[in-house]
Design a protein around this motif. Sequence first.
Motif, PDB file in Angstrom:
ATOM      1  N   TRP A   1     -24.907  -8.699  39.570  1.00 20.78           N
ATOM      2  CA  TRP A   1     -24.196  -8.645  38.291  1.00 20.78           C
ATOM      3  C   TRP A   1     -24.200  -7.257  37.670  1.00 20.78           C
ATOM      4  O   TRP A   1     -23.241  -6.851  37.031  1.00 20.78           O
ATOM      5  N   SER A   2     -25.272  -6.495  37.843  1.00 16.80           N
ATOM      6  CA  SER A   2     -25.454  -5.256  37.081  1.00 16.80           C
ATOM      7  C   SER A   2     -25.363  -3.988  37.915  1.00 16.80           C
ATOM      8  O   SER A   2     -25.797  -2.937  37.473  1.00 16.80           O
ATOM      9  N   GLN A   3     -24.803  -4.075  39.117  1.00 19.02           N
ATOM     10  CA  GLN A   3     -24.705  -2.896  39.983  1.00 19.02           C
ATOM     11  C   GLN A   3     -26.090  -2.279  40.220  1.00 19.02           C
ATOM     12  O   GLN A   3     -26.296  -1.070  40.082  1.00 19.02           O
ATOM     13  N   ALA A   4     -27.022  -3.127  40.573  1.00 25.61           N
ATOM     14  CA  ALA A   4     -28.402  -2.676  40.761  1.00 25.61           C
ATOM     15  C   ALA A   4     -28.718  -2.298  42.198  1.00 25.61           C
ATOM     16  O   ALA A   4     -29.666  -1.552  42.446  1.00 25.61           O
ATOM     17  N   ARG A   5     -27.928  -2.812  43.172  1.00 30.59           N
ATOM     18  CA  ARG A   5     -28.266  -2.603  44.582  1.00 30.59           C
ATOM     19  C   ARG A   5     -27.053  -2.025  45.318  1.00 30.59           C
ATOM     20  O   ARG A   5     -26.049  -2.707  45.541  1.00 30.59           O
TER      21      ARG A   5
END
Length: 786
Positions: A544-548
């Motif tokens: 969801w949060s562009q973390a990976r």
Amino acid sequence: MTEFDAGRHILPRPDARSPLTAAMDVHDQETAFTPIGPVPPPDGAPNVVIVLVDDLGFGTSSAFGGPCEMPAAERLADDGLRYTRFHVTALCSPTRQALLTGRNHHSVGMGGTTEMTTAAPGYNGFRPRSAATMAQILQGNGYSTAAFGKWHQTPPREISPVGPFDRWPTGEGFDTFYGFMGAEMNHWYPLLYQGTTPVEPERRPEDGYHLSEDLVDHAIDWVRTQRTLTPDRPFFTYLALGAAHAPLHVGRAWQEKYRGRFDHGWDRQRELTLQRQRELGVVPPEAELAPWAEGVPQWDDLSDNQRRLSARFMETFAAFTEHADVQVGRFVDALEELGELDNTLFLYILGDNGASGEGGIEGTIVEHRLGHGVVDDPDEMIDHLDEIGGPLSYPIAPAGWALALNTPYQWTKQVASHFGGTRDGMILHWPRGVPERGGLRHQFSHVIDVLPTILDCAGIPAPFSVDGVPQQPIEGTSMQHTLTDPGASEHRRTQYFEMCGNRGIYHNGWMAVTRHGIPWEMVPDKDRRFTDDVWELYDIDHDWSQARDLAAEHPEKLRRLQDLFLIEAAKYQVFPLDDRVTERENPAMAGRIDLLGERTSITYRAGMRRFTEETTLNVKNGSHSITADVDLPDTNTHGVIISQGGRFGGWSLYVTDGRPAYAYNYFGMNLYTVRGDEPLTPGRHEIRLEFDYDGGGLGKGGTAVLLVNGEKHASGRVARTIPYYFSFDETLDVGVDLSTPVTDDYPALDNEFTGTIHTVRIDLDDPSAASSQYDGGLHRRVMGAQ
């Protein structure tokens, strides 16, 4: 009757043909004539309200889990819908142009802000007539229309007493306008427009004045009047508040409410916000905090003074935001009192971009300093701690808080590649059209989708022709199908993003992005090419949060998306990419028309005022003179002859106790004053200021010499000058210093010249020398005023 010829596809409504006259005498006329009436709206068309607040960020509002209490937003969301994947363009002007036209920002010439325009089609700052605004379409279909607050869509050279005015709000479909035209405004001492007429508030900060309250007062008055006079017509109100854009201005009592609330720092705030967002359901339970931005210190790495200052900046930001939302609440109450709230399609957009990181690592009490590479020392700022938010300050918060206010996403305003710059909360409230209360909508949407959604809800088709001009396609996709169905399919499958060279492409649940620059970076790598940018890849459906970043795992997917970006960018006029910043401050180097062209002399007369920097001669970085032809009635004559800028940067030629004087204010840090020793005799005099610039680059010093009737009266050194801009909100004025004063030698506002001004002439010695010294964008101006 709710239809007219051409089925609402041609606006304005074509004139009806009158029947032939059948009698010479009116008493013998047998066929009645049809009176000309107003344009009929569609049956059951709702009122429309769009409230747009400035520089917030997804994790700012309490309605989306943030620390800034926004009771009006919570009320509307709890009684309506929260859109959790709503996107904007990452900067002010582009989002506003996209919102009001339903087209991508480059498609309508707004690839950057109005101050940074070039000659390239996607960046020229001119909305094509083939892209009619929401106001034009609704006005042409029987709506009353009004705009209040920030505009920031008119080319700066057209913001002058002579216009042209077709790109002002009242030329783009609004029946009335009250607000400010540029990027930002002093909320204590604003310079406003009523329609196209310059106005200043009658009240002052000491009387309890604040701009946010003033704007909402005018909006309430207008709606009440509209419902009294034309209750059969729906209305469209566009309320675009200046909060919470710099300068962060709010009363002390509002700040006191937040004292101590942010002492835990921005790292902890991100964790608290994410926890609350999960509870609200605006992010899924598995959502993670995106990586922290490189170069921004953790809270524990700050000194004690830095932490005290940073906490105060955030207290001020939160207070400013809540105060603005409370004013929105007053507007909601007024609609309810009129019985109009239930049938008003009310869209509350919580930001035109992500929270601003342009305050840099430290933040500042005077925003313009950062724009010129002047970084405040925290150990000096701490002495002004209690001024932050008040009339003596012009503050912007540190980048660390912007990152926290964009929780759970990466980066900030300007950075269109990552959701910290482009994802904001949006609330839709329409009890008569949406039966669900407190619903969540997770469909991927974009600001260009607002216009077609409103048209569908109002029963209005997109026009084929407006004012005789065929219309280019609306590029947004209606969200109407999501209003009553939380599981509705996602109509927006592809969307490009680009701002300042930061770019991204979304397609079917995946997103490829590349960040080109850092918003608060003052000296970027001038040799960096777009081809050197590193692309990242995210599976948005599961991250969801562009973390990976999955770029290394799926190189072919990344390549396909990169190719898709090229296709979309070519389609919507994104090329050529342009990351220049400071260079584009200069019209000649940017390639846009300079209003004054090659002129080296301009003569003003008494009463002329409110000239912006792009409608005056540029006295910066070069030698020049200012010659005033004045009459002094007595030896106690006082007041301002001519001034530019104000308390936070500018200059003034004035008379105090009968003595001529010149003051140069360097960002509120240094005040250089040259003053005559003796009062002038009554009568007509030529007062002349000659400024001999040292040369050798930008922002250098010079010698100021005051002459009266050709004789030298005084001289003095100005050690440093302002190289790029004095102010984005204050102006050049003859006979007065409006808004804040350049010097405390005279009071704020009450400083009009008590003598007679015949003329004031400004002459430039060699303007080409100043232009040739521009650095081509090496030193980036922080775009906090955008």
